[in-house]
Structures are given as C-alpha cells and as structure tokens.
Design an enzyme around this catalytic site. Structure first.
Site, short mmCIF file in Angstrom:
data_model
loop_
_atom_site.label_atom_id
_atom_site.label_comp_id
_atom_site.label_asym_id
_atom_site.label_seq_id
_atom_site.Cartn_x
_atom_site.Cartn_y
_atom_site.Cartn_z
N ARG A 93 -7.79 -4.83 0.94
CA ARG A 93 -6.76 -5.36 0.03
C ARG A 93 -6.93 -6.84 -0.31
O ARG A 93 -5.94 -7.53 -0.58
CB ARG A 93 -5.34 -5.13 0.58
CG ARG A 93 -5.00 -3.68 0.86
CD ARG A 93 -4.99 -2.81 -0.40
NE ARG A 93 -4.93 -1.41 -0.02
CZ ARG A 93 -6.00 -0.65 0.18
NH1 ARG A 93 -7.21 -1.11 -0.02
NH2 ARG A 93 -5.87 0.60 0.55
N SER A 143 3.35 0.45 -0.84
CA SER A 143 3.27 0.15 0.60
C SER A 143 3.59 -1.32 0.82
O SER A 143 2.94 -2.18 0.23
CB SER A 143 1.84 0.36 1.09
OG SER A 143 1.71 1.60 1.65
N GLU A 213 1.52 -6.43 2.51
CA GLU A 213 0.55 -6.10 1.45
C GLU A 213 1.12 -6.57 0.12
O GLU A 213 0.41 -7.03 -0.76
CB GLU A 213 0.31 -4.58 1.42
CG GLU A 213 -0.63 -4.13 0.32
CD GLU A 213 -1.05 -2.67 0.45
OE1 GLU A 213 -1.05 -2.12 1.57
OE2 GLU A 213 -1.40 -2.09 -0.59
C1 LIG Z 1 4.58 3.41 -5.98
C2 LIG Z 1 3.37 2.53 -5.76
C3 LIG Z 1 2.24 3.04 -5.14
C4 LIG Z 1 1.13 2.22 -4.91
N1 LIG Z 1 0.04 2.78 -4.30
C5 LIG Z 1 -1.03 2.00 -4.03
C6 LIG Z 1 -2.18 2.54 -3.38
O1 LIG Z 1 -2.24 3.71 -3.03
N2 LIG Z 1 -3.22 1.72 -3.15
C7 LIG Z 1 -3.22 0.39 -3.54
O2 LIG Z 1 -4.23 -0.30 -3.32
N3 LIG Z 1 -2.15 -0.13 -4.15
C8 LIG Z 1 -1.06 0.63 -4.41
N4 LIG Z 1 0.02 0.08 -5.05
C9 LIG Z 1 0.00 -1.37 -5.38
C10 LIG Z 1 -0.50 -1.70 -6.82
O3 LIG Z 1 0.04 -0.84 -7.76
C11 LIG Z 1 -2.00 -1.63 -6.94
O4 LIG Z 1 -2.61 -2.40 -5.94
C12 LIG Z 1 -2.54 -2.09 -8.31
O5 LIG Z 1 -3.94 -1.97 -8.26
C13 LIG Z 1 -2.15 -3.49 -8.69
O6 LIG Z 1 -2.52 -3.63 -10.07
P1 LIG Z 1 -1.56 -4.27 -11.17
O7 LIG Z 1 -2.30 -4.19 -12.46
O8 LIG Z 1 -0.19 -3.68 -11.09
O9 LIG Z 1 -1.57 -5.74 -10.66
P2 LIG Z 1 -0.37 -6.77 -10.57
O10 LIG Z 1 0.55 -6.35 -9.46
O11 LIG Z 1 0.19 -7.00 -11.93
O12 LIG Z 1 -1.20 -8.01 -10.13
C14 LIG Z 1 -1.72 -8.14 -8.83
C15 LIG Z 1 -2.50 -9.45 -8.80
O13 LIG Z 1 -3.69 -9.25 -9.55
C16 LIG Z 1 -3.80 -10.30 -10.50
N5 LIG Z 1 -4.47 -9.76 -11.68
C17 LIG Z 1 -4.07 -8.73 -12.46
N6 LIG Z 1 -4.95 -8.56 -13.48
C18 LIG Z 1 -5.92 -9.50 -13.32
C19 LIG Z 1 -7.10 -9.85 -14.06
N7 LIG Z 1 -7.46 -9.20 -15.16
N8 LIG Z 1 -7.85 -10.88 -13.60
C20 LIG Z 1 -7.50 -11.58 -12.49
N9 LIG Z 1 -6.39 -11.31 -11.77
C21 LIG Z 1 -5.61 -10.27 -12.18
C22 LIG Z 1 -2.38 -10.74 -10.79
O14 LIG Z 1 -2.33 -12.07 -11.26
C23 LIG Z 1 -1.73 -10.61 -9.43
O15 LIG Z 1 -1.91 -11.77 -8.65
C24 LIG Z 1 1.14 0.87 -5.32
C25 LIG Z 1 2.27 0.36 -5.96
C26 LIG Z 1 3.38 1.17 -6.18
C27 LIG Z 1 4.56 0.59 -6.89
#
Ligand SMILES: Cc1cc2nc3c(=O)[nH]c(=O)nc-3n(C[C@H](O)[C@H](O)[C@H](O)COP(=O)(O)OP(=O)(O)OC[C@H]3O[C@@H](n4cnc5c(N)ncnc54)[C@H](O)[C@@H]3O)c2cc1C
Length: 222
Positions: A93, A143, A213
């Site tokens: 992560r 999580s 996380e």
């Molecule tokens: C119900 C639920 C289930 C989930 N299950 C999982 C799972 O099984 N496994 C897991 O790993 N995660 C899980 N997550 C967490 C999350 O959804 C994921 O980790 C996802 O990959 C985050 O992506 P995002 O686009 O939503 O990023 P965001 O939450 O919008 O951003 C996360 C970080 O990444 C940065 N970021 C985003 N895009 C870029 C870019 N293009 N360049 C540089 N930085 C960037 C943002 O600035 C921020 O700091 C879950 C979340 C929820 C709500």
C-alpha cells in the site's frame, strides 16, 4: 494520448496501457475482454489507475506491483518521465509517488494470455467474496487499517469486541470489523475519533499497533 479525460484503455498483444483516469475496475474488465490474465484481483477495487499506482492497490493476494511494467509520470519540474515499475518502490500500500511528487499519466501492465471463462470465474468468485463479506450497502472508506505483520486487522478488532461500536454516525461494521461505515451522516471528526478508539483498545488488548490504510487529509485532523 487522450488528454480530455485521461481514461483511455488499450491493449497491444500482452500489454495493456491504461491512462491514469481510467477506473481500475474497467481496466480489469478490458483485460478479461481481451483474454488477458493478471488483473483479476482488481475487479472490485473502486478507484482510478493513478490512485491504484500511488498506493500499490491490491486485493485477494494480488497487487499492482505484480503486473505493472512501466508508467509515464510528470515530475515536479514538469518533465515527462517513463519509469519502470521497479523505480516506484511499490510496497504494501505504498510507493514513492507522493515523495517524488509525481503525477501519473498512464500505466503499462504486462499480462499473460488466458482463457476467458477461467478469468471470468476468478473475477466472479472475488466479486462474490467482496459482496458477501464487505459492508458495501453503506458508504465507507474501505479497509481502515493495514494488515499488521502476523495478524489480520479485522480479526483483532472483532476479538476486541468492537464490532457495532458507534461514535456519532460512524460505526465499526457489524459485517466486517476492518471497515468503519457511515450509518447516519457521520462527520470526519466522528470517523477519526472511532479510528483512534479502535487503535487504543486493540493496543490495550493485544499490544498490536494498527496503522491506518486510510489517509487523512487536513493537518488539524491528523
Ligand atoms: C468500499 C471500498 C473498498 C476498497 N477496496 C480496496 C481494496 O480491495 N484494495 C485496495 O488497495 N484499496 C481498496 N480501497 C481503497 C481505494 O479505493 C483504492 O486504493 C483506490 O485504488 C484508490 O484510488 P482513487 O482513484 O480512489 O484514489 P484517491 O483516493 O482519489 O487518491 C489516493 C491518492 O492517490 C493520489 N492520486 C490519485 N491519482 C493520481 C495520479 N494520477 N497521479 C498521482 N497521484 C494520484 C491522490 O492524490 C491521493 O493522494 C477500497 C475503498 C473502498 C471505499
């Protein structure tokens, strides 16, 4: 490169190239459509390719690190760089993307030739597991805690008797103790108070430190 929405996904042989705004779920579905195996684990992870690389997203034994070959980023000076996956220091992560201030534009995934029905069966199984075990009926941040070495965060929280504990509208999920759900208009403050409460009780009962996380944005709340 599609610069409007940065959400293009294309394949070239065994390589799949996805722009950072594409949903990782759609990337996983496109891999299935092209009969490419390796991205099944991502079929239920909500979020974009950029977010998934940033935190080396993973689930059910798979993670971005396993399949990412290279990425195109913009660095702090506005330079376009093509980096190999190794150069991102992808670990559980985490990556070095935040420290370097990179903005991810696209990722190239190296996949293997697969069988459509077999890939689909794995994705269906993971979807079933996710839907039956996770409280997807309520809003949540996913999580809350990282897996502490040698333990499972959810099990520690469950064994601490914390399931159902509620502060304001935020509740430790009755369905999966590793999730804090928004039961009733929870505020960020209530959510954070509950995180701290869970950390304190688990530390008292098991001597284990639960590391978040979930990232908290806003210096007053950290
Ligand atoms: C119900 C639920 C289930 C989930 N299950 C999982 C799972 O099984 N496994 C897991 O790993 N995660 C899980 N997550 C967490 C999350 O959804 C994921 O980790 C996802 O990959 C985050 O992506 P995002 O686009 O939503 O990023 P965001 O939450 O919008 O951003 C996360 C970080 O990444 C940065 N970021 C985003 N895009 C870029 C870019 N293009 N360049 C540089 N930085 C960037 C943002 O600035 C921020 O700091 C879950 C979340 C929820 C709500």
């Amino acid at each position: 490169m599609n610069l409007n929405r940065l959400n293009e996904i294309k394949t070239d042989g065994l390589k799949l190239v996805a722009q950072s705004g594409a949903r990782i779920i759609d990337v996983s579905r496109e891999a299935l459509a092209q009969r490419l195996t390796g991205l099944e684990f991502a079929c239920g992870i909500p979020g974009s390719v950029g977010g998934a690389l940033y935190m080396n997203a993973g689930a059910y034994g798979g993670e971005i690190k396993d399949v990412l070959e290279s990425t195109v980023v913009v660095d702090k000076n506005g330079e376009l760089l093509t980096l190999s996956a190794d150069q991102l220091d992808l670990e559980y992560r985490t990556s070095n993307i935040p420290d370097n201030g990179y903005i991810v534009l696209e990722g190239t995934f190296a996949l293997k030739e697969g069988n459509y029905d077999e890939i689909k069966a794995v994705m269906d199984d993971l979807t079933f597991k996710r839907e039956s075990k996770q409280p997807l009926e309520y809003p949540s941040c996913g999580s809350v805690f990282k897996r502490p070495p040698g333990y499972f965060a959810g099990k520690l929280i469950q064994d601490s008797g914390l399931q159902g504990t509620q502060i304001g509208g935020a509740q430790v999920s009755q369905k999966h103790a590793g999730f804090i759900v928004n039961k009733d208009n929870a505020t960020a403050d209530e959510y954070i108070q509950l995180i701290r409460h869970v950390q304190t009780i688990v530390k008292e009962k098991f001597g284990v430190t639960l590391e978040r996380e979930v990232r908290i944005i806003g210096e007053d709340l950290e």
